[in-house]
Design an enzyme around this catalytic site. Structure first.
Site, short mmCIF file in Angstrom:
data_model
loop_
_atom_site.label_atom_id
_atom_site.label_comp_id
_atom_site.label_asym_id
_atom_site.label_seq_id
_atom_site.Cartn_x
_atom_site.Cartn_y
_atom_site.Cartn_z
N ARG A 49 0.81 -1.21 0.00
CA ARG A 49 0.00 0.00 0.00
C ARG A 49 0.85 1.27 0.00
NH1 ARG A 49 -5.34 0.95 2.68
NH2 ARG A 49 -5.44 -1.31 2.54
N THR A 50 1.75 1.38 0.95
CA THR A 50 2.56 2.60 1.03
C THR A 50 3.51 2.69 -0.16
OG1 THR A 50 2.44 2.54 3.44
CG2 THR A 50 4.17 3.89 2.49
N LYS A 77 23.57 -11.58 0.99
CA LYS A 77 24.97 -11.94 0.79
C LYS A 77 25.83 -11.43 1.95
CE LYS A 77 24.70 -11.99 -4.29
NZ LYS A 77 25.22 -11.40 -5.54
N ARG A 99 11.71 1.96 4.13
CA ARG A 99 10.94 1.48 5.28
C ARG A 99 11.76 0.38 5.94
NH1 ARG A 99 4.69 -0.20 6.04
NH2 ARG A 99 4.63 2.06 6.09
N HIS A 127 6.19 7.75 10.91
CA HIS A 127 5.67 7.49 9.57
C HIS A 127 5.21 8.85 9.05
CE1 HIS A 127 4.00 5.65 6.16
NE2 HIS A 127 3.12 4.84 6.68
#
Lengths: 292, 292, 292
Positions: A49-50, A77, A99, A127
């Protein structure tokens, strides 16, 4: 160069400037404001969504988006996130949207890059674009008269980064923020009024901001089920009555847990308006940071 | 506003209009017909092939594509597909392309959106852009003289959505459709002639449309292996002989099960032409629905 | 039409032409050189880093990129890679960038396509854009005076495709290439000088190219741990001293195994410059092959 790690990175004037741009972008007229710009999204926590909201915002302005699939990336890795970001930065993107589950991580990356970093959610911390779009939705609803408006944030205010960003941002625009939550989700701090029962405060409210309840985020079991939580905290038609209240939620909504089916259809509930505003606000943020 | 849920959503004239556009797009000349438009793809069933075809079609017209990774999306957070689509719609895309395993689902979403929905395959029901590209391939092959042409659809006609869309579309352009399949895959209905053996009808055919056989789609075991099925239904050089027959397949082909290696190399087999036509037809559909 | 399978596909003059373009692209000025072009990436081995570099390069020139998710593609439906590529080709892309674990595979696909194929790494064979960006980094560092420069490639030279491409490319520009590795990673061939100990040769070197050590690539256990390997082969400040040496690495670096933390911060280490040059070189390759 400016980053957006938390809402306090922008002055009130800057935020009002974002709103002016967002209002323009809501006309959805074609433009090429960010043509030729490359924006990298780096989501260590899934959020279709974001991420989509940012991607659509960027593409609406003519920018190109490169979404790095972090789960299959160099992280596996054994590379540190700082090396990953330093490498991405060396490819010379015009902005990095990140995020991560760790509070403060986006901020700690700022020293490794030559382009703006946009925090799309870091753990329980912040946020900022969500809070900006929430504020924008409230601001437009009240035609800019936010002074003195009473906003209750309902639910798991303790671990919500949406609550975290909003409790810092909304008071800067004159709003009176309180929290409503069961004891177990209570906010740790005394700068805000906290209530256990919605009924204690509902008559005074202008805005209810319901949060998404994620019982699985807690190590202890506080409720046997979401339904048990819903008995006291679901925002229903019965709870709201005919009061003139603006109802918001950052999404995705747990239907009949956070908000009832009937209230989701009620015109006072602006959940989908928030989504539309989210694209416009994120476009405004990208424009501001990249063209600064 | 128009959706494309099934081929009957378009009149014959509209379909011929699509073909005019598709013919233009096959020149692969640069254009910006859909510049500034945002198209969301939402595939609940994996299909790299169909998704890529749509994505390339959109990008050829200058549109931007946002591919939502549904498996990691809000669906996993317990959100209904209707809420997911309502949220995507609130981000104001210009079209949503959806594939889902449930028959009728794309249609049921139409009430939740403000933009065209394009059905990229719903269960056993329909796959309208596939049927349109099949028709276009036949139409171009016969220079528009499709009246009276005899088309046999071979294989698992019972559960194939490609068969489902084609059996409805091709007769509208004057074609005589029949089915050839083993008893277990037989079409449930009596509007079409059905045959068990290819040899019974091959002398009369103008077009053979072979389907992809997916034994795993059936709960009962009808054949011990694909090879056993292939003995009777694989389209080989031996079966076709020197007849003047157009051979089609929606892909991906099970080599030497659906069609033999030698026939895949035969100029009468237009499988790759179908793929090229698919991009052009999908571009035409996107143009029509978005600019309508 | 030209492919890039290995560096020898380009003449020296062609490579110098790429460098001229790369130098322009390093200015990061907006351009639309590949506007309207569609580039498909097809990575059968994960490589977020290389894929992102190509994607950013393509988008910097205004091209569109379609990244096929091979793991969920028709490959899983039993289709051969040749059919997959023939199908992609039928969608008429302007270039296909492919990485595969099998040596020679990109080359073997050339007969199936109508557009340039760019090898983004095939097994232990070649990684031509990496070697070109390495050469470009060296070339720019020495202002084009590469004649007689002594380059040691350090580490697992036996299985590294980066070593494979560089040992063929660098001598064409007058460089003297040697290998430094433990016995178990020793190059199988006698055209190059090989050393066991860095100290034997360090005084003569102009360039050290450290490789990423991936012990898991070997079926035998040669070292108990990366740390044990690092004791002899990690490029540290102590090893390099104050010598005027250019230090390169294709990334991602195993910190303190391939190169020490202090050397990674040293201005003689150009690892991040290589990343930036990689975008420019790949842009130059795309331009050359697509517009040829």
């Amino acid at each position: 160069m400016q980053h957006l790690i938390r809402t306090s990175d922008f002055s009130k004037d800057e935020i009002l400037g974002l709103f002016d741009d967002a209002r323009e972008f809501l006309k959805f007229e074609p433009n090429e404001i960010l043509k030729g710009k490359i924006i990298v999204t780096l989501f260590f926590e899934n959020s279709t969504r974001t991420r989509s909201s940012f991607e659509i915002a960027a593409k609406r302005l003519g920018a190109e988006v490169v979404s790095l699939d972090v789960s299959t990336s160099s992280a596996s890795k054994g590379e540190t996130i700082f090396d990953t970001v330093a490498n991405i930065n060396a490819m010379k993107p015009d902005a990095i949207i990140i995020r991560h589950s760790e509070c403060g991580l986006p901020e700690s990356l700022a020293g490794y890059v030559d382009c703006p970093i946009i925090n799309a959610g870091d753990g329980k911390h912040a946020h900022p674009t969500q809070a900006l779009l929430d504020l924008f939705t409230i601001y437009e609803h009240f035609n800019g008269n936010t002074e003195g408006k009473k906003v209750a944030i309902v639910g798991d205010v303790r671990t919500s980064r949406v609550a975290g960003s909003n409790r810092r941002l909304l008071p800067r625009f004159g709003m009176d923020v309180s929290f409503i939550s069961p004891e177990c989700f209570r906010y740790d701090g005394d700068e805000f009024k906290t209530y256990i029962h919605i009924s204690d405060v509902i008559d005074d409210l202008d805005v209810i901001m319901s949060l998404r309840t994620q019982l699985e985020r807690h190590s202890e079991i506080y409720f046997e089920s979401l339904n048990e939580y819903a008995k006291d905290y679901c925002i229903t038609n019965e709870v709201v009555g005919d009061r003139d209240i603006l109802l918001l939620h950052p999404g995705p909504v747990n239907r009949n847990v956070d908000i009832s089916d009937d209230m989701l259809k009620d015109p006072r509930c602006k959940v989908l308006t928030q989504v539309t505003n989210g694209v416009a606000i994120r476009a405004a943020v990208l424009k501001k940071l990249i063209l600064a």
